[in-house]
Design a protein around this motif. Structure first.
Motif, mmCIF file in Angstrom:
data_model
loop_
_atom_site.group_PDB
_atom_site.id
_atom_site.type_symbol
_atom_site.label_atom_id
_atom_site.label_comp_id
_atom_site.label_asym_id
_atom_site.label_seq_id
_atom_site.Cartn_x
_atom_site.Cartn_y
_atom_site.Cartn_z
ATOM 1 N N MET A 54 0.878 -1.302 0.019
ATOM 2 C CA MET A 54 -0.004 0.101 -0.095
ATOM 3 C C MET A 54 0.771 1.349 -0.047
ATOM 4 S SD MET A 54 -3.224 0.415 -0.315
ATOM 5 C CE MET A 54 -4.482 1.498 0.011
ATOM 6 N N ARG A 55 1.723 1.158 0.785
ATOM 7 C CA ARG A 55 3.021 2.357 0.730
ATOM 8 C C ARG A 55 3.642 2.609 -0.898
ATOM 9 N NH1 ARG A 55 7.312 1.000 4.355
ATOM 10 N NH2 ARG A 55 5.467 0.704 5.676
ATOM 11 N N LEU A 56 3.778 1.386 -1.382
ATOM 12 C CA LEU A 56 4.275 1.535 -2.681
ATOM 13 C C LEU A 56 3.415 2.190 -3.618
ATOM 14 C CD1 LEU A 56 6.762 1.035 -4.583
ATOM 15 C CD2 LEU A 56 5.639 -1.412 -4.869
ATOM 16 N N THR A 57 2.081 1.655 -3.539
ATOM 17 C CA THR A 57 1.045 2.386 -4.489
ATOM 18 C C THR A 57 0.820 3.743 -4.074
ATOM 19 O OG1 THR A 57 -0.106 0.104 -4.449
ATOM 20 C CG2 THR A 57 -1.577 2.189 -4.845
ATOM 21 N N TYR A 58 0.715 4.164 -2.637
ATOM 22 C CA TYR A 58 0.785 5.449 -2.190
ATOM 23 C C TYR A 58 1.787 6.426 -2.947
ATOM 24 C CZ TYR A 58 0.807 9.430 1.079
ATOM 25 O OH TYR A 58 0.428 10.537 1.741
#
Length: 93
Positions: A72-76
């Motif tokens: 999710m951090r990567l997508t963020y």
């Protein structure tokens, strides 16, 4: 001035951005799981306890934002750099 980015920086409570959390939400909102973008399959489901631990670590570390899990951090960050691509992926799947 209230409502500006400057006032946001004064808060101690972090903003939370969890991925999928297993909770009663899915039981109480039938059909909502089917509307989650299919690309979300790459993001692991978190227990409420894992989300709570991440938020506590964020508060203790005086973090402004807490984003869990790693995918999710990567997508963020991808959205910060390429918002059009992430928006397309969310709509297309």
């Amino acid at each position: 001035m209230p409502g500006t980015a400057g006032s946001k920086a004064k808060r101690r409570k972090p903003d939370g951005v969890p991925g999928k959390t297993e909770s009663d939400y899915w039981k109480n909102n039938l059909g909502s799981r089917e509307r989650v973008p299919k690309i979300a399959i790459i993001v692991p489901v978190l227990s409420p306890e894992k989300v709570a631990r991440a938020l506590v670590r964020g508060i203790e570390g005086n973090k402004r934002e807490v984003v869990v899990p790693f995918m999710m951090r990567l997508t963020y960050w991808q959205h910060a750099l390429f918002p059009w691509a992430v928006n397309w992926m969310m709509r297309a799947t």
